[in-house]
Structures are given as structure tokens and as C-alpha cells.
Design an enzyme around this catalytic site. Structure first.
Site, PDB file in Angstrom:
ATOM      1  N   CYS A 216      77.241  66.460  70.731  1.00  0.00           N
ATOM      2  CA  CYS A 216      78.590  66.981  70.975  1.00  0.00           C
ATOM      3  C   CYS A 216      78.823  68.278  70.204  1.00  0.00           C
ATOM      4  O   CYS A 216      78.922  68.262  68.972  1.00  0.00           O
ATOM      5  CB  CYS A 216      79.599  65.895  70.574  1.00  0.00           C
ATOM      6  SG  CYS A 216      81.295  66.463  70.429  1.00  0.00           S
TER       7      CYS A 216
ATOM      8  N   CYS B  88      81.985  68.447  68.088  1.00  0.00           N
ATOM      9  CA  CYS B  88      81.828  67.557  66.925  1.00  0.00           C
ATOM     10  C   CYS B  88      81.129  68.312  65.792  1.00  0.00           C
ATOM     11  O   CYS B  88      81.513  68.185  64.623  1.00  0.00           O
ATOM     12  CB  CYS B  88      81.002  66.325  67.281  1.00  0.00           C
ATOM     13  SG  CYS B  88      81.755  65.265  68.531  1.00  0.00           S
TER      14      CYS B  88
END
Length: 110
Positions: free
Chosen positions: A34, A37
Site C-alpha cells: 500500500c 500506507c
């Protein structure tokens, strides 16, 4: 992917480390693939350093721990949940600047 002062929460230790914590807890749900993230990770680490002793900060890898994200209805990451007294009291979904995270933490520990 956790920095100094940042715990690694798992399905196995979540209840003990988060729900039974004496301190408020910021939980970062993330995954290695991600992008957002990875971008928010230094902010989470910064908040952990800034509020050390006032709040517990930890991360849950959603790929390795499926039960906890499912239990809290996590459908998108990054997702930050703020817990106090074993209950979710606030959340941040998606990428936000560090100031936005710190603002929520300030309310949590006030």
C-alpha cells in the site's frame, strides 16, 4: 515497518495490547503493498515519538492479520483507529498530514 516506540499488534495480541491498555491507543492498519500506507508511516512514527508515555501506538499488517481488520470493518487502508477504554473513539481513513493525526491524538489524550 514499525519505527521506534511503535508496537506490532496482531490478531493474537490485539485484545491484550489495545483493548486492555491503560493508555489510549492509536492503531495503524496497513499493508506492505500500500503506497499511501508507506507515505503515512513516518507520520505515525512521529506521533509515537511526540506523544511517548501519553499514548500507545501500533500497527496491524492486514495481510498477516485478517480477523482484527474484519472485526472493525476495515475496508480501505491506511486506516487509523483511536481507542480509549477498549472502544473506538475516532478514526482516520486514507492519507492525511501528520498535523491531522496529531490533532486527533490531542483530543484523545485531553
Amino acid at each position: 515497518m514499525a519505527g521506534a516506540g511503535v508496537f506490532e499488534f496482531t490478531d493474537a495480541n490485539f485484545d491484550q495490547e489495545v483493548l486492555n491498555s491503560e493508555q489510549p491507543v492509536l492503531v495503524d492498519f496497513w499493508a506492505g503493498w500500500c503506497g499511501p500506507c508507506k507515505m503515512i508511516a513516518p507520520f505515525v512514527d512521529g506521533v509515537a515519538a511526540q506523544y511517548a508515555g501519553k499514548i500507545k501506538v501500533g500497527k496491524v499488517n492486514v495481510d498477516q492479520n485478517g480477523a482484527t481488520p474484519s472485526r472493525y470493518g476495515i475496508r480501505g487502508i491506511p486506516a487509523l483507529l483511536l481507542f480509549k477504554g477498549g472502544k473506538v473513539v475516532d478514526q482516520i481513513i486514507g492519507y492525511v498530514p501528520q498535523e491531522a493525526i496529531a490533532e486527533k491524538v490531542e483530543k484523545l489524550i485531553a
